[in-house]
Design a protein around this motif. Sequence first.
Motif, short mmCIF file in Angstrom:
data_model
loop_
_atom_site.label_atom_id
_atom_site.label_comp_id
_atom_site.label_asym_id
_atom_site.label_seq_id
_atom_site.Cartn_x
_atom_site.Cartn_y
_atom_site.Cartn_z
N MET A 77 22.73 7.20 -14.77
CA MET A 77 21.43 7.59 -14.24
C MET A 77 20.39 7.62 -15.38
O MET A 77 20.70 8.06 -16.48
CB MET A 77 21.54 8.99 -13.61
CG MET A 77 20.48 9.25 -12.58
SD MET A 77 20.62 10.90 -11.81
CE MET A 77 21.93 10.60 -10.63
N THR A 78 19.19 7.14 -15.09
CA THR A 78 18.14 7.09 -16.11
C THR A 78 17.79 8.49 -16.60
O THR A 78 17.65 9.43 -15.80
CB THR A 78 16.86 6.44 -15.51
OG1 THR A 78 17.21 5.17 -14.98
CG2 THR A 78 15.79 6.26 -16.56
N ARG A 79 17.67 8.63 -17.90
CA ARG A 79 17.29 9.93 -18.49
C ARG A 79 15.83 9.85 -18.94
O ARG A 79 15.48 9.01 -19.76
CB ARG A 79 18.20 10.24 -19.69
CG ARG A 79 19.67 10.45 -19.30
CD ARG A 79 20.58 10.28 -20.46
NE ARG A 79 20.49 8.92 -20.99
CZ ARG A 79 21.24 8.45 -21.99
NH1 ARG A 79 22.12 9.23 -22.57
NH2 ARG A 79 21.11 7.20 -22.40
N ILE A 80 15.02 10.70 -18.35
CA ILE A 80 13.58 10.69 -18.63
C ILE A 80 13.20 11.97 -19.37
O ILE A 80 13.45 13.07 -18.87
CB ILE A 80 12.76 10.59 -17.31
CG1 ILE A 80 13.13 9.30 -16.56
CG2 ILE A 80 11.26 10.64 -17.61
CD1 ILE A 80 12.47 9.16 -15.19
N LEU A 81 12.61 11.81 -20.54
CA LEU A 81 12.11 12.95 -21.30
C LEU A 81 10.60 13.04 -21.08
O LEU A 81 9.90 12.04 -21.23
CB LEU A 81 12.41 12.79 -22.79
CG LEU A 81 11.93 13.94 -23.67
CD1 LEU A 81 12.75 15.20 -23.41
CD2 LEU A 81 12.00 13.56 -25.15
N THR A 82 10.12 14.23 -20.73
CA THR A 82 8.68 14.38 -20.48
C THR A 82 8.04 15.26 -21.55
O THR A 82 8.64 16.25 -22.00
CB THR A 82 8.41 15.01 -19.09
OG1 THR A 82 8.94 16.33 -19.04
CG2 THR A 82 9.03 14.17 -18.00
N ILE A 83 6.83 14.88 -21.95
CA ILE A 83 6.04 15.72 -22.84
C ILE A 83 4.61 15.79 -22.32
O ILE A 83 4.09 14.83 -21.77
CB ILE A 83 6.08 15.29 -24.32
CG1 ILE A 83 5.54 13.89 -24.54
CG2 ILE A 83 7.47 15.40 -24.89
CD1 ILE A 83 5.57 13.47 -26.02
N CYS A 84 4.02 16.97 -22.49
CA CYS A 84 2.68 17.22 -21.98
C CYS A 84 1.70 17.35 -23.13
O CYS A 84 1.93 18.13 -24.06
CB CYS A 84 2.68 18.49 -21.13
SG CYS A 84 1.07 18.85 -20.40
N ALA A 138 5.13 17.52 -10.52
CA ALA A 138 5.09 16.72 -9.29
C ALA A 138 6.00 15.50 -9.40
O ALA A 138 6.74 15.17 -8.46
CB ALA A 138 3.65 16.28 -9.01
N VAL A 139 5.97 14.87 -10.57
CA VAL A 139 6.84 13.68 -10.78
C VAL A 139 8.30 14.09 -10.68
O VAL A 139 9.11 13.43 -10.01
CB VAL A 139 6.54 13.03 -12.15
CG1 VAL A 139 7.61 12.04 -12.54
CG2 VAL A 139 5.17 12.36 -12.13
N ALA A 140 8.66 15.21 -11.34
CA ALA A 140 10.06 15.66 -11.30
C ALA A 140 10.47 15.97 -9.86
O ALA A 140 11.59 15.63 -9.43
CB ALA A 140 10.23 16.89 -12.18
N VAL A 153 17.60 11.86 -14.42
CA VAL A 153 17.72 13.16 -15.09
C VAL A 153 16.41 13.41 -15.86
O VAL A 153 16.08 12.63 -16.75
CB VAL A 153 18.92 13.18 -16.05
CG1 VAL A 153 19.00 14.52 -16.78
CG2 VAL A 153 20.21 12.90 -15.30
N VAL A 154 15.69 14.44 -15.48
CA VAL A 154 14.38 14.71 -16.09
C VAL A 154 14.47 15.96 -16.96
O VAL A 154 14.87 17.03 -16.48
CB VAL A 154 13.29 14.90 -15.02
CG1 VAL A 154 11.93 15.12 -15.68
CG2 VAL A 154 13.23 13.69 -14.09
#
Length: 168
Positions: free
Chosen positions: A1-8, A23-25, A33-34
């Motif tokens: 499964m794609t692992r997505i790291l988010t930063i703001c 909202a994206v998550a 996987v976020v």
Amino acid sequence: MTRILTICGSTRDGSTNRGLLRAVANMIQGRAVVTQVDIAALPHFSPDIPSPPAVNAYQEALRQADLLLIATPEYAHGLPGVLKNALDWVVADEYFPGKRVAVIFGSTGDAANARIHLLEILTTMCAQIDESLILHLPGSRSKVDREGRFLQPAAQAEVAAFVERLLS
Ligand SMILES: Cc1cc2nc3c(=O)[nH]c(=O)nc-3n(C[C@H](O)[C@H](O)[C@H](O)COP(=O)(O)O)c2cc1C
């Protein structure tokens, strides 16, 4: 499964960019996987200091991610300092070149200047950038709230389409 790291890129309490990442998550709903990193916790970058634990954790999270998703406002026609600082910490990271990066610009205006700055930096860092994974949401405060609830159906549709491109 794609692992997505988010930063703001915003540290503001009621940040619409953080709302957009929520909202994206929510829209991804287990199809990837976020995870997130609080880049406001990173110290100011200096080439002279060895990486403290918060930086090590951020670098490791980035290495493990298949895709980095940045949501940021434009500040003074450029990038918020906190985001530039986070990128400076991984400029020399041997794992960054080739990293897929997607961006949402949630700002008052269209963030055209922030886009130029960020793409120049990411290109310099040899990131993999797909134009279809760059979304501009001008007037973000009228489109989404801090919890990621949409205030306009059209904005929700735009972000939903972006998420589908992200996962394809
Ligand atoms: C210091 C500062 C500089 C700003 N500069 C710009 C700008 O150059 N262009 C723009 O469109 N909005 C600018 N804004 C407005 C932000 O886009 C707006 O506050 C946005 O909601 C911030 O994102 P957030 O909701 O995630 O905190 C600025 C805001 C601040 C606080």
